[in-house]
Design a protein around this motif. Structure first.
Motif, PDB file in Angstrom:
ATOM      1  N   GLY A 304     -13.317   7.471 -22.727  1.00 56.63           N
ATOM      2  CA  GLY A 304     -12.605   6.899 -21.714  1.00 56.63           C
ATOM      3  C   GLY A 304     -12.898   8.437 -20.918  1.00 56.63           C
ATOM      4  O   GLY A 304     -12.587   9.735 -21.714  1.00 56.63           O
ATOM      5  N   LYS A 305     -12.037   8.402 -20.367  1.00 60.28           N
ATOM      6  CA  LYS A 305     -11.154   9.932 -19.685  1.00 60.28           C
ATOM      7  C   LYS A 305      -9.407  10.096 -19.643  1.00 60.28           C
ATOM      8  O   LYS A 305      -9.197   9.549 -19.841  1.00 60.28           O
ATOM      9  CB  LYS A 305     -11.613   9.788 -18.323  1.00 60.28           C
ATOM     10  N   LYS A 306      -9.179  11.244 -20.306  1.00 62.24           N
ATOM     11  CA  LYS A 306      -7.828  11.400 -20.864  1.00 62.24           C
ATOM     12  C   LYS A 306      -7.791  12.860 -19.491  1.00 62.24           C
ATOM     13  O   LYS A 306      -8.576  13.852 -18.694  1.00 62.24           O
ATOM     14  CB  LYS A 306      -7.241  11.546 -21.326  1.00 62.24           C
ATOM     15  N   GLU A 307      -6.124  13.379 -19.202  1.00 58.66           N
ATOM     16  CA  GLU A 307      -5.728  14.445 -18.614  1.00 58.66           C
ATOM     17  C   GLU A 307      -5.251  15.130 -19.712  1.00 58.66           C
ATOM     18  O   GLU A 307      -4.271  13.783 -20.177  1.00 58.66           O
ATOM     19  CB  GLU A 307      -4.979  14.008 -17.672  1.00 58.66           C
ATOM     20  N   ILE A 308      -5.937  15.930 -20.026  1.00 59.48           N
ATOM     21  CA  ILE A 308      -5.052  16.961 -21.093  1.00 59.48           C
ATOM     22  C   ILE A 308      -5.101  18.387 -20.709  1.00 59.48           C
ATOM     23  O   ILE A 308      -5.706  18.999 -19.987  1.00 59.48           O
ATOM     24  CB  ILE A 308      -5.591  16.671 -23.123  1.00 59.48           C
ATOM     25  N   TYR A 309      -4.652  19.072 -21.719  1.00 59.48           N
ATOM     26  CA  TYR A 309      -4.406  20.637 -21.599  1.00 59.48           C
ATOM     27  C   TYR A 309      -5.156  21.391 -22.435  1.00 59.48           C
ATOM     28  O   TYR A 309      -5.871  21.290 -23.757  1.00 59.48           O
ATOM     29  CB  TYR A 309      -3.462  21.427 -22.179  1.00 59.48           C
ATOM     30  N   ILE A 310      -5.933  22.020 -21.659  1.00 67.19           N
ATOM     31  CA  ILE A 310      -7.322  22.839 -22.238  1.00 67.19           C
ATOM     32  C   ILE A 310      -7.659  24.281 -22.237  1.00 67.19           C
ATOM     33  O   ILE A 310      -7.423  24.315 -20.412  1.00 67.19           O
ATOM     34  CB  ILE A 310      -8.653  21.699 -21.991  1.00 67.19           C
ATOM     35  N   PRO A 311      -7.874  24.920 -22.913  1.00 67.84           N
ATOM     36  CA  PRO A 311      -8.847  26.281 -22.488  1.00 67.84           C
ATOM     37  C   PRO A 311      -8.748  26.155 -21.281  1.00 67.84           C
ATOM     38  O   PRO A 311     -10.239  25.960 -21.052  1.00 67.84           O
ATOM     39  CB  PRO A 311      -8.836  26.876 -23.639  1.00 67.84           C
ATOM     40  N   TYR A 312      -8.752  27.090 -20.098  1.00 69.67           N
ATOM     41  CA  TYR A 312      -9.271  27.149 -19.500  1.00 69.67           C
ATOM     42  C   TYR A 312      -9.646  28.347 -18.203  1.00 69.67           C
ATOM     43  O   TYR A 312      -8.070  29.157 -18.455  1.00 69.67           O
ATOM     44  CB  TYR A 312      -9.206  26.266 -18.176  1.00 69.67           C
ATOM     45  N   ASN A 313     -10.274  29.316 -17.822  1.00 69.03           N
ATOM     46  CA  ASN A 313     -10.405  30.701 -16.507  1.00 69.03           C
ATOM     47  C   ASN A 313      -9.453  31.359 -17.212  1.00 69.03           C
ATOM     48  O   ASN A 313      -8.400  32.066 -17.356  1.00 69.03           O
ATOM     49  CB  ASN A 313      -9.429  30.166 -15.212  1.00 69.03           C
ATOM     50  N   SER A 314     -10.201  31.560 -18.972  1.00 68.21           N
ATOM     51  CA  SER A 314      -9.188  32.353 -19.543  1.00 68.21           C
ATOM     52  C   SER A 314     -10.203  34.164 -19.562  1.00 68.21           C
ATOM     53  O   SER A 314     -10.415  34.701 -20.320  1.00 68.21           O
ATOM     54  CB  SER A 314     -10.233  32.369 -20.966  1.00 68.21           C
ATOM     55  N   TYR A 315      -9.631  34.129 -18.136  1.00 65.58           N
ATOM     56  CA  TYR A 315      -9.999  36.401 -18.009  1.00 65.58           C
ATOM     57  C   TYR A 315      -8.970  37.233 -19.094  1.00 65.58           C
ATOM     58  O   TYR A 315      -9.670  37.854 -18.840  1.00 65.58           O
ATOM     59  CB  TYR A 315     -10.137  36.215 -16.576  1.00 65.58           C
ATOM     60  N   SER A 394     -12.600  29.531 -21.942  1.00 63.35           N
ATOM     61  CA  SER A 394     -13.679  29.080 -20.781  1.00 63.35           C
ATOM     62  C   SER A 394     -13.338  29.907 -20.005  1.00 63.35           C
ATOM     63  O   SER A 394     -12.507  30.454 -19.696  1.00 63.35           O
ATOM     64  CB  SER A 394     -14.854  27.688 -20.649  1.00 63.35           C
ATOM     65  N   GLN A 395     -14.895  30.438 -19.126  1.00 67.44           N
ATOM     66  CA  GLN A 395     -13.946  31.211 -18.271  1.00 67.44           C
ATOM     67  C   GLN A 395     -15.967  30.993 -17.265  1.00 67.44           C
ATOM     68  O   GLN A 395     -16.472  30.346 -17.240  1.00 67.44           O
ATOM     69  CB  GLN A 395     -13.906  32.206 -17.699  1.00 67.44           C
ATOM     70  N   TYR A 396     -15.217  31.140 -16.090  1.00 65.49           N
ATOM     71  CA  TYR A 396     -16.307  31.553 -15.429  1.00 65.49           C
ATOM     72  C   TYR A 396     -16.638  32.215 -14.808  1.00 65.49           C
ATOM     73  O   TYR A 396     -16.078  32.755 -13.415  1.00 65.49           O
ATOM     74  CB  TYR A 396     -16.086  29.779 -13.496  1.00 65.49           C
ATOM     75  N   TYR A 397     -18.865  32.780 -14.548  1.00 69.73           N
ATOM     76  CA  TYR A 397     -18.717  33.486 -13.935  1.00 69.73           C
ATOM     77  C   TYR A 397     -19.011  33.684 -12.882  1.00 69.73           C
ATOM     78  O   TYR A 397     -20.414  33.105 -12.553  1.00 69.73           O
ATOM     79  CB  TYR A 397     -20.042  33.863 -15.151  1.00 69.73           C
ATOM     80  N   TYR A 398     -18.237  33.571 -11.919  1.00 67.52           N
ATOM     81  CA  TYR A 398     -18.533  32.956 -10.820  1.00 67.52           C
ATOM     82  C   TYR A 398     -19.503  34.299  -9.463  1.00 67.52           C
ATOM     83  O   TYR A 398     -19.774  33.923  -8.729  1.00 67.52           O
ATOM     84  CB  TYR A 398     -16.859  33.592  -9.934  1.00 67.52           C
TER      85      TYR A 398
END
Length: 453
Positions: A304-315, A394-398
């Protein structure tokens, strides 16, 4: 049932009948770009607003790009909302994976998770979004799910119906079409001592080759070449992979050039639980890119789907002002440099099929809904004990609209060691998405030339 489990009902499809599995209807695909994002995530935020609505991601000019390709941090002015530590971890346990929780127990004095405001920063170019919508109504799983039929570009199943479709979205996700990068890897000892390994890597989807011919049939999904440039004992070794789309028709093709022997050899061990390059036994081949390769040895269940804390926008973790010694510490990376956010993830469980062999009997995947990148994976050994914990910062190469990883870490809870891969802070160049290669650059004959020290 966990109160953050958002999807209910029986969603598992562990065994597929021979032949093609149907795609979604045009009516269901019409949700893409309406109530769902172009890649299939929920457009709306969550009930309390801690996850905002998706509004298109960061603009291409969200920050400056320096001469080496490093991105400015568009969230540099933010501070953590709170920090999870061993002292308060039980308060947040339902928004952590078992692996994350185990890290607090393994390293109670040093491990922490700084939680920042959530930003749904990712998007992809319009042609990739359009391809995903076409895939939704045309792409099918074939032959026990170990291949794709009628597939375009990336994201074959933006509206997945089972766990294997979610995994194929991760495997085929958009990574800029083609790219060259110079990155490093380390496997710190228990006391924190390490030796850096340096790589030059080249990656290209077949359609991004300079000499691509759309009229030529090919089962190759993408090409990948990895050359070790240091230390001297490993320098000149090169690995080449042709990743196939239908892996029943044609399994992955891999070759290795050994600089010491000056020989090119087929490398069937570059798959499944074969040893990862210079990993000191801490990584399997299919741990790279969080998960890669043929999914045929596992039964896949969509929990299913969950809301969790994940590494993100790791600039911040990618900053060229950092030294590798700032990042690599005993037990785990320097968590003070990390950034976690609350996001919705797809939870998929992989269980080893009867009669199949792999060092991981079970794996739990937590895959970001906005990018289809695996963010967390828990790996269990043959006795069913939690063994290794993988995290993708992760990061987003905007500037080029490409989501990708800043750093991959795989923590061995039993050995007290870890592997960190993908760092480029001290390198002279970041990711080069303008790289273009020819098909001849990804042939076994080209390996010997690539291995010149």
């Amino acid at each position: 049932m966990n109160r953050h489990l958002l999807t209910t009902g029986v969603l598992a499809m562990a065994v597929f009948a021979t032949g093609a599995i149907a795609a979604v209807s045009p009516e269901e695909a019409a949700k893409l770009g309406a109530t769902l994002t172009p890649l299939g995530a929920e457009m709306a935020g969550n009930a309390d607003g801690s996850i905002p609505a998706w509004t298109g991601g960061l603009p291409k000019n969200a920050g400056a790009v320096d001469s080496k390709g490093f991105l400015a941090n568009p969230f540099s002015g933010e501070s953590p909302l709170f920090v999870i530590s061993a002292q308060n971890v039980d308060q947040y346990r339902d928004r952590l994976t078992p692996g994350q929780y185990a890290m607090f127990k393994r390293y109670p004095e040093t491990y922490r998770i700084p939680v920042y405001p959530t930003h749904r920063s990712a998007s992809v170019p319009p042609n990739i979004a359009a391809a995903a919508k076409i895939n939704a109504i045309s792409t099918k799983l074939v032959k026990s799910g170990n291949g794709l039929e009628d597939f375009k570009e990336a994201y074959p199943f933006p509206i997945p119906k089972n766990g294997l479709e979610v995994i194929w979205n991760h495997i085929t996700r958009y990574r800029g079409g083609s790219m060259r990068r110079f990155v490093t890897q380390a496997t710190p000892q228990v006391n924190g001592a390490y030796t850096m390994v340096y790589f030059q890597e080249e990656f290209s989807y077949r359609g991004n080759l300079r000499d691509y011919d759309a009229n030529t049939l090919s089962n190759v999904l993408f090409y990948y070449k990895q050359r070790v440039t240091a230390p001297s004992r490993l320098a000149g070794n090169v690995m080449l992979v042709h990743e196939t789309l239908d892996q029943v028709k044609e399994p992955r093709l891999a070759w290795i050039y050994n600089a010491g022997q000056r020989r090119v050899r087929r490398a069937p061990q570059v798959s499944y639980d074969g040893p990862g390059t210079a990993s000191d036994g801490l990584q399997t081949s299919d741990n790279f890119d969080m998960y890669n390769g043929s999914p045929d040895r596992y039964d896949w269940e969509l929990v299913g789907k969950k809301e969790i804390y994940i590494p993100y926008n790791s600039y911040q973790l990618d900053s060229p002002r950092l030294k590798y010694s700032d990042i690599l510490k005993a037990g785990h990376i320097n968590q003070d440099l990390s950034r976690y956010e609350l996001h919705r993830v797809w939870h998929v469980t992989a269980t080893l099929k009867p009669g199949e062999r792999h060092v991981y009997r079970k794996r739990d995947f937590y895959i970001d809904e906005d990018t289809w990148q695996a963010a967390e994976i828990d790996h269990y050994d043959g006795r069913g004990n939690l063994w290794r914990v993988s995290e993708a910062h992760s990061q987003y190469y905007y500037n080029v609209q490409v989501p990708w990883f800043t750093l991959e870490a795989i923590y061995d809870l039993q050995a007290g060691r870890y592997l960190a891969m993908g760092m480029k802070n001290e390198e002279k160049q970041g990711y080069d998405f303008t790289f273009r290669a020819s098909e001849s650059d990804f042939t076994p004959a080209a390996l010997r030339l690539a291995g010149v020290r």
